[in-house]
Design an enzyme around this catalytic site. Structure first.
Site, short mmCIF file in Angstrom:
data_model
loop_
_atom_site.label_atom_id
_atom_site.label_comp_id
_atom_site.label_asym_id
_atom_site.label_seq_id
_atom_site.Cartn_x
_atom_site.Cartn_y
_atom_site.Cartn_z
N GLN A 190 -10.42 -2.48 2.52
CA GLN A 190 -9.93 -3.14 3.73
C GLN A 190 -9.86 -2.20 4.94
O GLN A 190 -9.35 -2.57 5.99
CB GLN A 190 -8.58 -3.82 3.47
N SER B 79 4.38 1.24 8.17
CA SER B 79 4.07 2.55 7.57
C SER B 79 3.39 3.43 8.60
O SER B 79 3.52 4.65 8.58
CB SER B 79 3.15 2.38 6.36
N ARG B 80 2.66 2.82 9.53
CA ARG B 80 1.93 3.60 10.54
C ARG B 80 2.85 4.16 11.62
O ARG B 80 2.41 5.00 12.41
CB ARG B 80 0.81 2.75 11.17
N GLY C 250 11.02 -2.86 5.64
CA GLY C 250 10.25 -4.11 5.65
C GLY C 250 9.83 -4.49 4.23
O GLY C 250 9.98 -5.64 3.80
N HIS C 251 9.31 -3.50 3.48
CA HIS C 251 8.92 -3.78 2.09
C HIS C 251 10.14 -4.16 1.26
O HIS C 251 10.07 -5.02 0.39
CB HIS C 251 8.28 -2.54 1.45
N MET D 122 0.85 -1.19 0.00
CA MET D 122 0.00 0.00 0.00
C MET D 122 0.89 1.25 0.00
O MET D 122 0.45 2.34 0.39
CB MET D 122 -0.93 -0.01 1.22
N VAL E 214 11.03 -6.97 9.76
CA VAL E 214 12.25 -6.16 9.86
C VAL E 214 12.02 -5.15 10.99
O VAL E 214 10.96 -4.53 11.07
CB VAL E 214 12.56 -5.42 8.54
O1 PAF Z 1 -0.21 -5.73 3.61
C1 PAF Z 1 -0.62 -4.82 2.86
O2 PAF Z 1 0.06 -3.82 2.60
C2 PAF Z 1 -2.01 -4.94 2.25
O3 PAF Z 1 -2.90 -5.52 3.13
C3 PAF Z 1 -2.01 -5.67 0.88
C4 PAF Z 1 -1.56 -7.10 1.01
C5 PAF Z 1 -1.12 -4.92 -0.09
C6 PAF Z 1 -3.43 -5.68 0.30
O4 PAF Z 1 -3.94 -4.40 0.14
#
Ligand code: PAF
Length: 282
Positions: free
Chosen positions: A61, A186-187, A36-37, A30, A176
């Site tokens: 979501q 991110s939060r 981490g990403h 997102m 991580v």
């Molecule tokens: O983990 C996330 O960032 C989100 O839940 C995902 C898997 C990208 C789905 O919107």
């Protein structure tokens, strides 16, 4: 790095990768990217010929009183990081592209629907399952990579793939942490210095409880209760859950650690909701 924003543009790029026999690794995100990403992207790069990353803040979501509007967005910075990391394709669809007028299908998750995050975020995992299904159909990856930070999400995705017969292999990538132990998220961008200090006590508490559980001095059910009280007394405004769960089935572990277990927590500092978890091996 190729940037695409529509399903049609993405399909054209995916088709040309597939024609040359390239295996695709996919990292859905997102945005508001952090280390981490990047570790998901590293794992994807090691195991795939081409890496596709999506950035899409999925409205489906988020609950009505959640942080959809203020969720951190930093597209230019994200794109720079992805380019530097050697990502092949970044997919940035709009909300309209993903949910055009008339969109009417929602995937309903049942297995983990009334525990942990699902209890306080009704509909959250249905939204995740729906967007991930769409992304899987659009990107057609061979492998997809998800962080263990969102441990319940990882379990939901594994059952989604199994139950809907996707042939995609799912990889869970370890959390991580900042040098002091705070799980990257991110939060975390919402936290003041004082709140960040408090946030850190989540990880400290999880580790303390895990070592007590392994010593077997008290049933895990009581340790979990002790942990919830402790977080309250440290200054957390609300603890949604702190529970020992089987790492595979997510069934609650109430007594002793006999199988791989996960200790998971979700707690609030003001309006900021943080989650974390650690692995406990018998
Ligand atoms: O983990 C996330 O960032 C989100 O839940 C995902 C898997 C990208 C789905 O919107």
């Amino acid at each position: 790095m190729i940037e695409v924003r529509t399903v049609a543009e993405l399909r054209a790029q995916i088709n040309s990768l597939k024609k040359t026999g390239k295996e695709i690794g996919f990292v859905p995100t997102m945005g508001a990217l952090h280390e981490g990403h990047m570790s998901l992207i590293d794992a994807a790069k090691k195991l795939s010929d081409a890496v596709v990353v999506s950035i899409f803040v999925n409205p489906l979501q988020f609950g009505i009183d959640e942080d959809l509007d203020r969720y951190p967005r930093q597209e230019a910075k994200d794109l720079k990081m992805l380019k530097q990391a050697g990502v092949d394709i970044v997919y940035l669809p709009s909300v309209k592209e993903m949910y055009p007028e008339g969109f009417s299908i929602l995937i309903q998750t049942q297995t983990y629907a009334d525990i942990l995050c699902a209890k306080t975020r009704p509909g959250h995992f249905d939204g995740v399952a729906t967007i991930v299904t769409k992304l899987f159909n659009q990107v057609q990856p061979d492998r997809a990579f998800f962080g263990e930070k969102d441990y319940q999400q990882l379990c939901v995705i594994r059952s989604l793939v199994r139950d809907l017969d996707f042939t995609i292999k799912i990889f869970g990538v370890p959390i991580v942490r900042e040098p002091d132990g705070l799980a990257m998220s991110s939060r975390n961008a919402y936290l003041s210095d004082r709140q960040r200090q408090l946030a850190l006590s989540l990880y400290v508490t999880l580790n303390m409880l895990a070592s007590k559980a392994l010593q077997g001095r008290s049933p895990t059910y009581y340790l979990a209760r002790e942990g919830r009280h402790l977080l309250g007394s440290k200054g957390f405004d609300k603890v949604d859950y702190l529970e020992f769960r089987d790492a595979e089935t997510l069934e609650e572990v109430t007594n002793s650690i006999k199988r791989p277990t996960r200790l998971l927590v979700a707690a609030h500092i003001g309006s900021i909701r943080l989650i974390d978890n650690i692995e406990i091996l018998p």
